[in-house]
Design an enzyme around this catalytic site. Structure first.
Site, PDB file in Angstrom:
ATOM      1  N   ARG B 118     -41.276  -9.431   5.374  1.00  0.00           N
ATOM      2  CA  ARG B 118     -41.049 -10.304   4.210  1.00  0.00           C
ATOM      3  C   ARG B 118     -39.943  -9.789   3.283  1.00  0.00           C
ATOM      4  O   ARG B 118     -39.918 -10.130   2.104  1.00  0.00           O
ATOM      5  CB  ARG B 118     -42.335 -10.536   3.417  1.00  0.00           C
ATOM      6  CG  ARG B 118     -43.436 -11.183   4.237  1.00  0.00           C
ATOM      7  CD  ARG B 118     -44.535 -11.747   3.374  1.00  0.00           C
ATOM      8  NE  ARG B 118     -45.602 -12.280   4.214  1.00  0.00           N
ATOM      9  CZ  ARG B 118     -46.669 -11.571   4.594  1.00  0.00           C
ATOM     10  NH1 ARG B 118     -46.816 -10.327   4.183  1.00  0.00           N
ATOM     11  NH2 ARG B 118     -47.582 -12.126   5.359  1.00  0.00           N
ATOM     12  N   LYS B 140     -25.942 -15.820   1.474  1.00  0.00           N
ATOM     13  CA  LYS B 140     -26.414 -16.849   2.401  1.00  0.00           C
ATOM     14  C   LYS B 140     -26.557 -16.229   3.777  1.00  0.00           C
ATOM     15  O   LYS B 140     -25.614 -15.647   4.313  1.00  0.00           O
ATOM     16  CB  LYS B 140     -25.418 -18.003   2.480  1.00  0.00           C
ATOM     17  CG  LYS B 140     -25.548 -19.004   1.362  1.00  0.00           C
ATOM     18  CD  LYS B 140     -24.760 -20.250   1.728  1.00  0.00           C
ATOM     19  CE  LYS B 140     -24.801 -21.288   0.651  1.00  0.00           C
ATOM     20  NZ  LYS B 140     -24.026 -22.485   1.044  1.00  0.00           N
ATOM     21  N   GLU B 182     -10.338 -19.733   5.198  1.00  0.00           N
ATOM     22  CA  GLU B 182     -11.232 -19.567   4.042  1.00  0.00           C
ATOM     23  C   GLU B 182     -10.471 -19.008   2.843  1.00  0.00           C
ATOM     24  O   GLU B 182     -10.787 -19.330   1.697  1.00  0.00           O
ATOM     25  CB  GLU B 182     -12.425 -18.661   4.393  1.00  0.00           C
ATOM     26  CG  GLU B 182     -13.373 -19.234   5.440  1.00  0.00           C
ATOM     27  CD  GLU B 182     -14.406 -20.227   4.878  1.00  0.00           C
ATOM     28  OE1 GLU B 182     -14.469 -20.430   3.645  1.00  0.00           O
ATOM     29  OE2 GLU B 182     -15.153 -20.804   5.695  1.00  0.00           O
ATOM     30  N   LYS B 224     -15.099 -16.004  -5.096  1.00  0.00           N
ATOM     31  CA  LYS B 224     -16.420 -16.330  -4.569  1.00  0.00           C
ATOM     32  C   LYS B 224     -17.515 -15.730  -5.450  1.00  0.00           C
ATOM     33  O   LYS B 224     -18.511 -16.384  -5.757  1.00  0.00           O
ATOM     34  CB  LYS B 224     -16.583 -15.854  -3.120  1.00  0.00           C
ATOM     35  CG  LYS B 224     -17.977 -16.156  -2.584  1.00  0.00           C
ATOM     36  CD  LYS B 224     -18.057 -16.313  -1.099  1.00  0.00           C
ATOM     37  CE  LYS B 224     -19.435 -16.844  -0.718  1.00  0.00           C
ATOM     38  NZ  LYS B 224     -19.606 -17.013   0.723  1.00  0.00           N
ATOM     39  N   GLU B 234     -27.182 -22.418  -4.970  1.00  0.00           N
ATOM     40  CA  GLU B 234     -26.518 -23.681  -4.675  1.00  0.00           C
ATOM     41  C   GLU B 234     -27.281 -24.892  -5.175  1.00  0.00           C
ATOM     42  O   GLU B 234     -27.630 -25.784  -4.410  1.00  0.00           O
ATOM     43  CB  GLU B 234     -26.263 -23.802  -3.158  1.00  0.00           C
ATOM     44  CG  GLU B 234     -25.269 -24.905  -2.860  1.00  0.00           C
ATOM     45  CD  GLU B 234     -24.739 -24.856  -1.422  1.00  0.00           C
ATOM     46  OE1 GLU B 234     -24.607 -23.752  -0.872  1.00  0.00           O
ATOM     47  OE2 GLU B 234     -24.440 -25.915  -0.876  1.00  0.00           O
ATOM     48  N   ARG B 238     -21.937 -24.212  -6.790  1.00  0.00           N
ATOM     49  CA  ARG B 238     -21.689 -23.421  -5.590  1.00  0.00           C
ATOM     50  C   ARG B 238     -21.277 -24.276  -4.398  1.00  0.00           C
ATOM     51  O   ARG B 238     -20.600 -23.796  -3.484  1.00  0.00           O
ATOM     52  CB  ARG B 238     -22.925 -22.586  -5.244  1.00  0.00           C
ATOM     53  CG  ARG B 238     -22.702 -21.715  -4.027  1.00  0.00           C
ATOM     54  CD  ARG B 238     -23.764 -20.662  -3.834  1.00  0.00           C
ATOM     55  NE  ARG B 238     -23.488 -19.937  -2.600  1.00  0.00           N
ATOM     56  CZ  ARG B 238     -24.027 -18.786  -2.259  1.00  0.00           C
ATOM     57  NH1 ARG B 238     -24.902 -18.225  -3.066  1.00  0.00           N
ATOM     58  NH2 ARG B 238     -23.707 -18.193  -1.140  1.00  0.00           N
ATOM     59  N   ASN B 242     -18.096 -25.140  -0.101  1.00  0.00           N
ATOM     60  CA  ASN B 242     -18.192 -25.812   1.191  1.00  0.00           C
ATOM     61  C   ASN B 242     -17.081 -26.810   1.431  1.00  0.00           C
ATOM     62  O   ASN B 242     -17.211 -27.677   2.301  1.00  0.00           O
ATOM     63  CB  ASN B 242     -19.546 -26.513   1.308  1.00  0.00           C
ATOM     64  CG  ASN B 242     -20.649 -25.518   1.604  1.00  0.00           C
ATOM     65  OD1 ASN B 242     -20.471 -24.615   2.409  1.00  0.00           O
ATOM     66  ND2 ASN B 242     -21.767 -25.667   0.927  1.00  0.00           N
ATOM     67  N   HIS B 245     -16.362 -28.012   4.917  1.00  0.00           N
ATOM     68  CA  HIS B 245     -17.444 -27.555   5.785  1.00  0.00           C
ATOM     69  C   HIS B 245     -18.294 -28.692   6.335  1.00  0.00           C
ATOM     70  O   HIS B 245     -18.870 -28.557   7.411  1.00  0.00           O
ATOM     71  CB  HIS B 245     -18.341 -26.562   5.047  1.00  0.00           C
ATOM     72  CG  HIS B 245     -17.733 -25.192   4.922  1.00  0.00           C
ATOM     73  ND1 HIS B 245     -16.519 -24.968   4.302  1.00  0.00           N
ATOM     74  CD2 HIS B 245     -18.156 -23.979   5.362  1.00  0.00           C
ATOM     75  CE1 HIS B 245     -16.242 -23.667   4.345  1.00  0.00           C
ATOM     76  NE2 HIS B 245     -17.215 -23.047   4.978  1.00  0.00           N
ATOM     77  N   HIS B 249     -18.557 -28.465  10.061  1.00  0.00           N
ATOM     78  CA  HIS B 249     -19.819 -28.216  10.767  1.00  0.00           C
ATOM     79  C   HIS B 249     -20.060 -29.265  11.844  1.00  0.00           C
ATOM     80  O   HIS B 249     -20.585 -28.958  12.915  1.00  0.00           O
ATOM     81  CB  HIS B 249     -20.992 -28.219   9.779  1.00  0.00           C
ATOM     82  CG  HIS B 249     -21.077 -26.967   8.955  1.00  0.00           C
ATOM     83  ND1 HIS B 249     -21.940 -26.831   7.885  1.00  0.00           N
ATOM     84  CD2 HIS B 249     -20.424 -25.791   9.049  1.00  0.00           C
ATOM     85  CE1 HIS B 249     -21.799 -25.630   7.355  1.00  0.00           C
ATOM     86  NE2 HIS B 249     -20.874 -24.980   8.036  1.00  0.00           N
ATOM     87  N   HIS B 262     -15.243 -21.014  13.400  1.00  0.00           N
ATOM     88  CA  HIS B 262     -15.663 -21.608  12.130  1.00  0.00           C
ATOM     89  C   HIS B 262     -14.458 -21.899  11.236  1.00  0.00           C
ATOM     90  O   HIS B 262     -14.321 -23.002  10.692  1.00  0.00           O
ATOM     91  CB  HIS B 262     -16.646 -20.667  11.432  1.00  0.00           C
ATOM     92  CG  HIS B 262     -17.050 -21.120  10.063  1.00  0.00           C
ATOM     93  ND1 HIS B 262     -17.800 -22.258   9.859  1.00  0.00           N
ATOM     94  CD2 HIS B 262     -16.809 -20.603   8.835  1.00  0.00           C
ATOM     95  CE1 HIS B 262     -18.001 -22.421   8.553  1.00  0.00           C
ATOM     96  NE2 HIS B 262     -17.409 -21.430   7.910  1.00  0.00           N
TER      97      HIS B 262
END
Lengths: 359, 359
Positions: B118, B140, B182, B224, B234, B238, B242, B245, B249, B262
């Site tokens: 955890r 992330k 990026e 960033k 987010e 935030r 993206n 993206h 994606h 990517h």
């Protein structure tokens, strides 16, 4: 209906306890943000109660995932079925997962909710005594790994818990007893008065007297909520909730998940903890005898399996989540109603306890 | 060596940027609490840099897990290898995971750290430009699902990020370009001056001038870090990170993970976002042309694959994590250096952009 509040700041949530709650939308809707709901249940519970949940949630886009029933299915592979269901029905980040079932369903649903799109809401609808008093409260979620129980998981609090005591009417006797093990635990670790009440009311509980069960659930949840509110992520006091669990997890892992019920393993583990506490001079042997009688009255095991030797225990206890830098830490009893966490237990004493508590 | 701080209250952490950092224990030890470390790397990076990490961490119980290299291995199944390594070497809750590699290694290691028992600590040692400027910063973590990229994950901040620019010397050209996508993104969304600097210095960056790369990494990380500090999970601003993206994606998922890098998919996606922003009247067509030239100079694609039709995009964009109650949300450009998130885009305009940007 009784309502308790688990106080965790912005993650606070209510626990509703009472009869005929499952089919009543008023307990769900204030806690659902979006328009999508995925109900996760298992093959045993779904035929009994899924209809009632459907009734309560008829205003939502409702999808369902039905998993096989049993601790042996609390795995990453089976967890993937939940993600498959969420993605194939295009559930987005405002979705709510509903866990309808016992501890396995609750743990897996909670962990899926913690991970799906990095975190979505979920609601616990526990249908076993064990999950009503334990796993549905406190935000611990997880799946098992072949090398250890609950080793992969997250802390993720539900939006609410709906504990419908009517569901206990269909619970098998063996699972009722397993739930009572955790109920007894709350008395042992922090509530001597409740422990005395349990000793005097075990017969009513086993006879499924609705009032007795509702009271036992409420006191158990209140005790757990108080401990969790003090230490959400188990950096200290929360570890006392694991009385009997270090021994118990070793039993479950060695026997194969699902052979011993979690509550059964915890019962044997609690007696081991009591036996060890007595060897360390904290409990009287009459305390240990009384606990043994109470567990036996609840039809719970008080001895570990005959086929487990000391190493079978110790090697598994070494991967317990409470281990810090190689140091085994155990939850023991200073007295009935007062637990403590200690790493200061001579190995020989542990081995004596294991010998004394072997079937 | 330059040091930036990501300000996130008790989860704040430093980013170290410079040369010869990987083999230097002083960048690790202040951030390791226990005595156990598990290094996770891949078959490409381990032969190059694992020795340096071993050197830096010789005082710890050091174990290693080497994964296959590639986005197609960012799955739950491969994630399990990390848990196997942790449990078979009896790592406890005070262990630290070290991610040595690119974005895939960082995302998987971070997610494993978020879930093991955890939640345990981890350190990012990114060895690609893309991971140095993007995935190693911001917490992330995720793995892919066949139906969507990064759909299963957690927010889990590293204890520190060690970005050793020497590792870029061994980076394949194609991956250097993917990282530059990026880098260009930060200019586009929030830093017009940096965008201008990039337009003037692309040649030095492609020639791997060490000072130019270090500067680009530092400004990217600072941008960033500022956005993440404002909105860790987010819920708002935030999302501008993206840019490109949502389209990107969809390309990655349709082509099969690992076919398009990517950064390549993000490059084509950013040009789609710019094209759409121009159709909505925000960008001048000269802005779009300049961006196209810059991406082409960086050897990045500016068109989506020929074999993807509108539905191939739209069905995948519908499961994007930014979707709220069925409403597609896109990151677009109000001007060069200023992004915004909007759900107010007519479907016909999106389709026109998809047609215009198809190879």
């Amino acid at each position: 209906m009784n309502k308790l509040q688990v106080e965790l700041g912005e993650r606070s949530y209510p626990i509703y306890i009472g009869r005929q709650l499952i089919s009543d939308s008023q307990f769900y809707t204030p806690h659902i943000r979006g328009s999508q709901v995925l109900v996760i249940s298992n093959e045993t519970v779904a035929p009994l109660y899924l209809g009632a949940v459907r009734h309560a949630l008829s205003d939502y886009q409702l999808n369902e995932v039905i998993l096989p029933d049993g601790e042996q299915f609390k795995t990453m592979d089976v967890l993937n079925h939940i993600f498959d269901g969420l993605l194939s029905h295009q559930h987005n980040r405002s979705t709510t997962l509903v866990a309808l079932g016992g501890g396995v369903i609750g743990d897996m649903t909670g962990f899926a909710a913690a991970c799906y799109q990095r975190g979505v809401d979920f609601i616990q609808v526990p249908t076993t005594l064990l999950s009503q008093v334990d796993s549905s409260v406190g935000g611990k979620t997880a799946v098992n790994h072949p090398l250890g129980k609950n080793m992969i998981g997250a802390f993720h609090q539900p939006r609410c818990v709906i504990a419908d005591t009517d569901t206990l009417e269909t619970l098998p006797d063996r699972e009722l007893s397993a739930g009572l093990a955790e109920v007894i635990k709350y008395g042992l670790i922090c509530d001597q008065a409740f422990y005395q009440w349990l000793a005097g009311n075990m017969e009513s509980l086993l006879a499924r007297n609705a009032d007795a069960l509702a009271y036992a659930i409420q006191v158990s949840c209140q005790n757990k909520a108080d401990v969790v509110a003090e230490d959400e992520k188990e950096s200290g006091i929360r570890a006392i909730l694991n009385l009997g669990h270090t021994f118990g997890h070793a039993i479950e892992a060695h026997q194969g998940y699902g052979q011993w019920l979690h509550g059964e393993a915890v019962a044997a583990g609690m007696l081991m903890a009591a036996d060890l506490s007595q060897r360390l001079g904290w409990l009287a042997s009459s305390d240990v005898d009384a606990l043994r009688s109470l567990l036996q009255q609840a039809s719970l095991p008080v001895l570990g399996p005959a086929n487990m030797d000391d190493d079978d225990y110790l090697s598994r206890m070494q991967v317990d989540k409470k281990v810090l830098d190689g140091q085994l830490r155990l939850v023991l009893l200073q007295s009935i109603g007062k637990a403590l966490v200690t790493s200061d237990v001579p190995r020989e004493q542990i081995i004596r306890t294991l010998s004394a508590c072997r079937a």
